[in-house]
Write an enzyme that holds these catalytic residues in place. Sequence first.
Site, PDB file in Angstrom:
ATOM      1  N   ASN A 183     -55.379-115.214   9.577  1.00  0.00           N
ATOM      2  CA  ASN A 183     -56.841-115.308   9.590  1.00  0.00           C
ATOM      3  C   ASN A 183     -57.360-116.420   8.668  1.00  0.00           C
ATOM      4  O   ASN A 183     -58.530-116.422   8.300  1.00  0.00           O
ATOM      5  CB  ASN A 183     -57.480-113.950   9.242  1.00  0.00           C
ATOM      6  N   ARG A 193     -61.455-113.527  -3.513  1.00  0.00           N
ATOM      7  CA  ARG A 193     -61.439-112.151  -4.023  1.00  0.00           C
ATOM      8  C   ARG A 193     -62.561-111.996  -5.043  1.00  0.00           C
ATOM      9  O   ARG A 193     -62.808-112.897  -5.860  1.00  0.00           O
ATOM     10  CB  ARG A 193     -60.102-111.808  -4.703  1.00  0.00           C
ATOM     11  N   GLN A 214     -63.802-102.343  -3.306  1.00  0.00           N
ATOM     12  CA  GLN A 214     -64.158-102.291  -1.890  1.00  0.00           C
ATOM     13  C   GLN A 214     -63.788-100.931  -1.330  1.00  0.00           C
ATOM     14  O   GLN A 214     -62.648-100.521  -1.534  1.00  0.00           O
ATOM     15  CB  GLN A 214     -63.441-103.404  -1.123  1.00  0.00           C
ATOM     16  N   HIS A 234     -66.677-107.393   3.657  1.00  0.00           N
ATOM     17  CA  HIS A 234     -65.453-108.199   3.771  1.00  0.00           C
ATOM     18  C   HIS A 234     -65.051-108.324   5.251  1.00  0.00           C
ATOM     19  O   HIS A 234     -64.294-107.509   5.780  1.00  0.00           O
ATOM     20  CB  HIS A 234     -64.339-107.512   2.968  1.00  0.00           C
TER      21      HIS A 234
HETATM   22  P1  NAI Z   1     -52.232-119.977   0.805  1.00  0.00           P
HETATM   23  O1  NAI Z   1     -51.085-119.285   0.210  1.00  0.00           O
HETATM   24  O2  NAI Z   1     -52.017-120.863   1.983  1.00  0.00           O
HETATM   25  O3  NAI Z   1     -52.989-120.862  -0.286  1.00  0.00           O
HETATM   26  C1  NAI Z   1     -53.193-120.470  -1.580  1.00  0.00           C
HETATM   27  C2  NAI Z   1     -53.315-121.711  -2.432  1.00  0.00           C
HETATM   28  O4  NAI Z   1     -53.770-121.300  -3.721  1.00  0.00           O
HETATM   29  C3  NAI Z   1     -51.994-122.451  -2.640  1.00  0.00           C
HETATM   30  O5  NAI Z   1     -52.148-123.791  -2.282  1.00  0.00           O
HETATM   31  C4  NAI Z   1     -51.731-122.287  -4.127  1.00  0.00           C
HETATM   32  O6  NAI Z   1     -51.072-123.380  -4.693  1.00  0.00           O
HETATM   33  C5  NAI Z   1     -53.137-122.135  -4.660  1.00  0.00           C
HETATM   34  N1  NAI Z   1     -53.195-121.509  -5.973  1.00  0.00           N
HETATM   35  C6  NAI Z   1     -52.600-120.378  -6.403  1.00  0.00           C
HETATM   36  N2  NAI Z   1     -52.893-120.133  -7.689  1.00  0.00           N
HETATM   37  C7  NAI Z   1     -53.712-121.121  -8.074  1.00  0.00           C
HETATM   38  C8  NAI Z   1     -54.351-121.413  -9.291  1.00  0.00           C
HETATM   39  N3  NAI Z   1     -54.190-120.642 -10.373  1.00  0.00           N
HETATM   40  N4  NAI Z   1     -55.135-122.500  -9.352  1.00  0.00           N
HETATM   41  C9  NAI Z   1     -55.279-123.305  -8.255  1.00  0.00           C
HETATM   42  N5  NAI Z   1     -54.693-123.080  -7.079  1.00  0.00           N
HETATM   43  C10 NAI Z   1     -53.921-121.996  -6.986  1.00  0.00           C
HETATM   44  O7  NAI Z   1     -53.289-118.825   1.167  1.00  0.00           O
HETATM   45  P2  NAI Z   1     -54.576-118.901   2.097  1.00  0.00           P
HETATM   46  O8  NAI Z   1     -54.248-118.479   3.488  1.00  0.00           O
HETATM   47  O9  NAI Z   1     -55.248-120.198   1.902  1.00  0.00           O
HETATM   48  O10 NAI Z   1     -55.425-117.692   1.456  1.00  0.00           O
HETATM   49  C11 NAI Z   1     -55.898-117.788   0.112  1.00  0.00           C
HETATM   50  C12 NAI Z   1     -56.548-116.476  -0.306  1.00  0.00           C
HETATM   51  O11 NAI Z   1     -57.737-116.261   0.448  1.00  0.00           O
HETATM   52  C13 NAI Z   1     -55.724-115.213  -0.039  1.00  0.00           C
HETATM   53  O12 NAI Z   1     -54.740-115.011  -1.035  1.00  0.00           O
HETATM   54  C14 NAI Z   1     -56.785-114.155  -0.052  1.00  0.00           C
HETATM   55  O13 NAI Z   1     -57.039-113.716  -1.364  1.00  0.00           O
HETATM   56  C15 NAI Z   1     -58.002-114.874   0.494  1.00  0.00           C
HETATM   57  N6  NAI Z   1     -58.260-114.468   1.888  1.00  0.00           N
HETATM   58  C16 NAI Z   1     -59.461-113.843   2.174  1.00  0.00           C
HETATM   59  C17 NAI Z   1     -59.717-113.385   3.433  1.00  0.00           C
HETATM   60  C18 NAI Z   1     -61.027-112.751   3.777  1.00  0.00           C
HETATM   61  O14 NAI Z   1     -61.123-112.072   4.806  1.00  0.00           O
HETATM   62  N7  NAI Z   1     -62.069-112.944   2.984  1.00  0.00           N
HETATM   63  C19 NAI Z   1     -58.717-113.482   4.521  1.00  0.00           C
HETATM   64  C20 NAI Z   1     -57.545-114.270   4.147  1.00  0.00           C
HETATM   65  C21 NAI Z   1     -57.322-114.684   2.850  1.00  0.00           C
END
Ligand code: NAI
Length: 401
Positions: free
Chosen positions: A147, A285, A314, A333
């Site tokens: 997603n 989050r 939530q 959400h």
């Molecule tokens: P991803 O794993 O592709 O990307 C996460 C990125 O965050 C990576 O590039 C990583 O290097 C970076 N990162 C991690 N810690 C960091 C830090 N301290 N400082 C800077 N960058 C940092 O994950 P994706 O698919 O992009 O999802 C990211 C987040 O979005 C998920 O973990 C989730 O919490 C949230 N999400 C929310 C949704 C919603 O329905 N609102 C649905 C899907 C994800």
Amino acid sequence: MAKVVCVLYDDPIDGMPKSYARDDLPKITHYADGQKLPTPKGIDFNPGELLGSVSGELGLRKYLEANGHELIVTSSKDGPDSELEKHLHDAEVVISQPFWPAYLTAERIAKAPKLKLALTAGIGSDHVNLDAAVEHGITVAEVTFCNSISVAEHVVMMIVSQVRNYLPSYDWVNKGGWNIADCVARSYDVEGMHIGTVAAGRIGLAVLRRLKPWDVHLHYFDRHRLPEAVEKELNLTWHDSVEDMVKVCDVVTINAPLHSETLNLFDEKMISKMKRGAYIINTARGKIVDRDAIVRACESGQLAGYAGDVWFPQPAPKDHPWRTMPHHGMTPHISGTSLSAQARYAAGTREILECYFEGRPIRDEYLIVQGGKLAGVGARSYASGDSTKDVDTTPGFRKAN
Ligand code: NAI
């Protein structure tokens, strides 16, 4: 035979839909980076139907029961009398969704001696105490990429709607008004703005790509720098810290997972470093920002607006201050659970279960914790730690449930 406990959000208040707005979903074969969509051996649902609520059961019942497993599906997830808590003692698999998170705290994991797999039907496994999962040898997996684009679309929608003052203007129409001056007194163009993302992973990069044609200046901060070719293609400015980036941005979008490094990242101090009148869009989050500092900034004008779809806890209690603070554009959400996304994460959940029960490896890109350590995407995008520890002590949490 395994007991699989699946925690899903409630059905619509008027019951499950009898028909849908559209007859089909667009066909997508792979994601932007080439990753294949979920590849289960079969599915027992029609893509485009509501699968994420209790009666939808993620389309899993037929498959699990045919293989001799027991499936419990419930929305009752919080507190000692919840259905989830009742089944913890013999659950082997717990499936949960970030939209309606079944918080797997250390205390709960201790009550689940048979638990082997904590599966997120979606993305984001911060509702699981990853330290406790490591300690107990529990595999934590999620449906990476399922997603990410759904969320990126939501982020762009929220940036544009905040900057152009869409929601208050829509409100005037519903109230029977024609109050142009009231609508436009806070309305700007996005063109020319500086927009930065905290993290440029699957979602963050997709947001940057989608914003490129808007003639804006794009910025990012991530612990992993993007390839030079991508920076050039999108004309990106990379910053070596969040502080450095937020100083120059009119809009900041947060797209990092919640873990020990990002918890409370946007506190009073960080927000005070932003340009006066900037916007924050947070679909990552709720706990990445300080709840009350956001309220104060929206009230004082330090922030021109705040929008997103993620809260803590939530479901958010009725008296959560983000429901009533000025200039917010919050939704429940929902960004990652469009009907399109549901078809992908239901299929991905099935794929992971098939691998688990057949003793085949789960795709590396789906793994957060395995074999007593962070693995796969978990090793790249998370840090160890516990983002569940205040679940039981947060005011309003029990009340909401
Ligand atoms: P991803 O794993 O592709 O990307 C996460 C990125 O965050 C990576 O590039 C990583 O290097 C970076 N990162 C991690 N810690 C960091 C830090 N301290 N400082 C800077 N960058 C940092 O994950 P994706 O698919 O992009 O999802 C990211 C987040 O979005 C998920 O973990 C989730 O919490 C949230 N999400 C929310 C949704 C919603 O329905 N609102 C649905 C899907 C994800």
